[in-house]
Scaffold this motif. Sequence first.
Motif, PDB file in Angstrom:
ATOM      1  N   THR A 122       0.833  -1.208   0.000  1.00  0.00           N
ATOM      2  CA  THR A 122       0.000   0.000   0.000  1.00  0.00           C
ATOM      3  C   THR A 122       0.863   1.252   0.000  1.00  0.00           C
ATOM      4  O   THR A 122       0.622   2.195  -0.773  1.00  0.00           O
ATOM      5  CB  THR A 122      -0.918   0.006   1.234  1.00  0.00           C
ATOM      6  N   ALA A 123       1.877   1.275   0.861  1.00  0.00           N
ATOM      7  CA  ALA A 123       2.766   2.439   0.922  1.00  0.00           C
ATOM      8  C   ALA A 123       3.457   2.671  -0.412  1.00  0.00           C
ATOM      9  O   ALA A 123       3.614   3.820  -0.858  1.00  0.00           O
ATOM     10  CB  ALA A 123       3.795   2.249   2.033  1.00  0.00           C
ATOM     11  N   ALA A 124       3.893   1.586  -1.067  1.00  0.00           N
ATOM     12  CA  ALA A 124       4.583   1.714  -2.344  1.00  0.00           C
ATOM     13  C   ALA A 124       3.669   2.273  -3.428  1.00  0.00           C
ATOM     14  O   ALA A 124       4.091   3.081  -4.263  1.00  0.00           O
ATOM     15  CB  ALA A 124       5.143   0.361  -2.767  1.00  0.00           C
ATOM     16  N   VAL A 125       2.399   1.854  -3.431  1.00  0.00           N
ATOM     17  CA  VAL A 125       1.467   2.313  -4.461  1.00  0.00           C
ATOM     18  C   VAL A 125       1.009   3.748  -4.215  1.00  0.00           C
ATOM     19  O   VAL A 125       1.041   4.585  -5.116  1.00  0.00           O
ATOM     20  CB  VAL A 125       0.255   1.362  -4.562  1.00  0.00           C
ATOM     21  N   VAL A 126       0.590   4.050  -2.984  1.00  0.00           N
ATOM     22  CA  VAL A 126       0.013   5.380  -2.747  1.00  0.00           C
ATOM     23  C   VAL A 126       1.061   6.474  -2.907  1.00  0.00           C
ATOM     24  O   VAL A 126       0.739   7.602  -3.301  1.00  0.00           O
ATOM     25  CB  VAL A 126      -0.662   5.483  -1.362  1.00  0.00           C
ATOM     26  N   GLN A 127       2.339   6.144  -2.648  1.00  0.00           N
ATOM     27  CA  GLN A 127       3.362   7.184  -2.765  1.00  0.00           C
ATOM     28  C   GLN A 127       3.796   7.427  -4.207  1.00  0.00           C
ATOM     29  O   GLN A 127       4.379   8.464  -4.498  1.00  0.00           O
ATOM     30  CB  GLN A 127       4.589   6.820  -1.911  1.00  0.00           C
ATOM     31  N   ARG A 128       3.525   6.496  -5.102  1.00  0.00           N
ATOM     32  CA  ARG A 128       3.856   6.735  -6.494  1.00  0.00           C
ATOM     33  C   ARG A 128       2.627   7.234  -7.262  1.00  0.00           C
ATOM     34  O   ARG A 128       2.741   7.630  -8.423  1.00  0.00           O
ATOM     35  CB  ARG A 128       4.422   5.470  -7.138  1.00  0.00           C
ATOM     36  N   ALA A 129       1.474   7.197  -6.631  1.00  0.00           N
ATOM     37  CA  ALA A 129       0.244   7.648  -7.284  1.00  0.00           C
ATOM     38  C   ALA A 129       0.004   9.123  -7.003  1.00  0.00           C
ATOM     39  O   ALA A 129       0.542   9.692  -6.063  1.00  0.00           O
ATOM     40  CB  ALA A 129      -0.942   6.816  -6.788  1.00  0.00           C
ATOM     41  N   GLY A 130      -0.804   9.715  -7.822  1.00  0.00           N
ATOM     42  CA  GLY A 130      -1.237  11.081  -7.570  1.00  0.00           C
ATOM     43  C   GLY A 130      -2.592  11.073  -6.885  1.00  0.00           C
ATOM     44  O   GLY A 130      -2.859  10.261  -6.000  1.00  0.00           O
ATOM     45  N   ARG A 131      -3.448  11.956  -7.326  1.00  0.00           N
ATOM     46  CA  ARG A 131      -4.764  12.077  -6.705  1.00  0.00           C
ATOM     47  C   ARG A 131      -5.634  10.859  -7.004  1.00  0.00           C
ATOM     48  O   ARG A 131      -6.431  10.439  -6.171  1.00  0.00           O
ATOM     49  CB  ARG A 131      -5.449  13.343  -7.234  1.00  0.00           C
ATOM     50  N   ASP A 132      -5.465  10.277  -8.191  1.00  0.00           N
ATOM     51  CA  ASP A 132      -6.324   9.166  -8.608  1.00  0.00           C
ATOM     52  C   ASP A 132      -5.740   7.839  -8.140  1.00  0.00           C
ATOM     53  O   ASP A 132      -4.914   7.220  -8.809  1.00  0.00           O
ATOM     54  CB  ASP A 132      -6.480   9.158 -10.136  1.00  0.00           C
ATOM     55  N   ARG A 133      -6.174   7.384  -6.987  1.00  0.00           N
ATOM     56  CA  ARG A 133      -5.721   6.098  -6.466  1.00  0.00           C
ATOM     57  C   ARG A 133      -6.792   5.535  -5.537  1.00  0.00           C
ATOM     58  O   ARG A 133      -7.544   6.260  -4.896  1.00  0.00           O
ATOM     59  CB  ARG A 133      -4.382   6.231  -5.742  1.00  0.00           C
ATOM     60  N   ALA A 134      -6.860   4.204  -5.529  1.00  0.00           N
ATOM     61  CA  ALA A 134      -7.807   3.507  -4.666  1.00  0.00           C
ATOM     62  C   ALA A 134      -7.126   2.278  -4.091  1.00  0.00           C
ATOM     63  O   ALA A 134      -6.228   1.708  -4.717  1.00  0.00           O
ATOM     64  CB  ALA A 134      -9.059   3.103  -5.446  1.00  0.00           C
ATOM     65  N   VAL A 135      -7.544   1.881  -2.892  1.00  0.00           N
ATOM     66  CA  VAL A 135      -7.036   0.669  -2.253  1.00  0.00           C
ATOM     67  C   VAL A 135      -8.239  -0.145  -1.794  1.00  0.00           C
ATOM     68  O   VAL A 135      -9.067   0.343  -1.015  1.00  0.00           O
ATOM     69  CB  VAL A 135      -6.124   0.985  -1.056  1.00  0.00           C
ATOM     70  N   LEU A 136      -8.348  -1.375  -2.286  1.00  0.00           N
ATOM     71  CA  LEU A 136      -9.442  -2.268  -1.933  1.00  0.00           C
ATOM     72  C   LEU A 136      -8.879  -3.487  -1.218  1.00  0.00           C
ATOM     73  O   LEU A 136      -7.791  -3.974  -1.544  1.00  0.00           O
ATOM     74  CB  LEU A 136     -10.192  -2.738  -3.185  1.00  0.00           C
ATOM     75  N   SER A 137      -9.607  -3.999  -0.228  1.00  0.00           N
ATOM     76  CA  SER A 137      -9.270  -5.282   0.384  1.00  0.00           C
ATOM     77  C   SER A 137     -10.464  -6.205   0.195  1.00  0.00           C
ATOM     78  O   SER A 137     -11.613  -5.751   0.160  1.00  0.00           O
ATOM     79  CB  SER A 137      -8.921  -5.114   1.865  1.00  0.00           C
ATOM     80  N   PHE A 138     -10.171  -7.501   0.078  1.00  0.00           N
ATOM     81  CA  PHE A 138     -11.283  -8.414  -0.187  1.00  0.00           C
ATOM     82  C   PHE A 138     -11.053  -9.767   0.468  1.00  0.00           C
ATOM     83  O   PHE A 138      -9.937 -10.233   0.655  1.00  0.00           O
ATOM     84  CB  PHE A 138     -11.482  -8.600  -1.697  1.00  0.00           C
ATOM     85  N   ALA A 139     -12.158 -10.362   0.838  1.00  0.00           N
ATOM     86  CA  ALA A 139     -12.247 -11.768   1.216  1.00  0.00           C
ATOM     87  C   ALA A 139     -13.529 -12.235   0.526  1.00  0.00           C
ATOM     88  O   ALA A 139     -13.581 -12.301  -0.688  1.00  0.00           O
ATOM     89  CB  ALA A 139     -12.292 -11.946   2.723  1.00  0.00           C
TER      90      ALA A 139
END
Length: 265
Positions: A122-139
């Motif tokens: 998550t840290a790696a993705v959100v820091q390379r993304a700009g305003r357009d980013r989403a994080v989903l978790s699933f089971a």
Amino acid sequence: MEEDPDDTLGLLAALTAATDRDLRERARGLATRLLLRLAVPGRGVQHGTGRLARDRYRPDAGDLDLDASLEALVDARAARAAVDVERLWVRRWSRPSTAWCLVLDRSGSMHGRDLATAALATAAVVQRAGRDRAVLSFARDVVAVASMADGRPDDEVVDHVLALRGHGTTDLAGALRAAADQHDRTAASRRVTVLLSDCRATEPGDVRAAAERLASLAGGLVVLAPDGDDDEARALGATVDAPVAGYDGPSDVPAALLRVLDDLR
């Protein structure tokens, strides 16, 4: 951290579930700061080919496009008047905007190393993304830790992932469809989906069709899977032409992410 970063990150992630409230909050705060720092090396890499774009004239917006502005220049000269800047055009280099959606599998273990792995991804993705980013978790169900363009700060998103606990069956198809729905909310020209999962679905659904939809977007789908438990992930990647990288522990995740992103077409 110097002797065994994965064990240290796993211990710190485990402490985020401590029964002592003060210890739990201190562990989450330290883990968030540490994970964001560890993820920084992959933040600055840019993807997407630059191209020349034409825009209306603005000071310092680019080089004057003589072909597109010629009529305005000729008319001004003929009338011995100032050039109408509203009729001028410039050319500039632009890079396509990119939207990111990270999809985290929480159907199995979500404590210790596994939780640290999800949080570092998550840290790696959100820091390379700009305003357009989403994080989903699933089971069995999909939960939006952060929705596309909701403006939630990086540290808050990582902190929310550290609060996740694993349980339930695996609706992989539903999670991939939810990622596509998140991408539908953005106008970005590139849309990248990062899936962190062994890709072993236990709920019914057309995983291949959902994955193909994401892989077909300008940007594509990449998969990160644990070494030694990545057969289903690699089979899915081969089927839909999605790069797959394995990781041995939490500290491998930033480098694994870079590898699969470099393989995107």
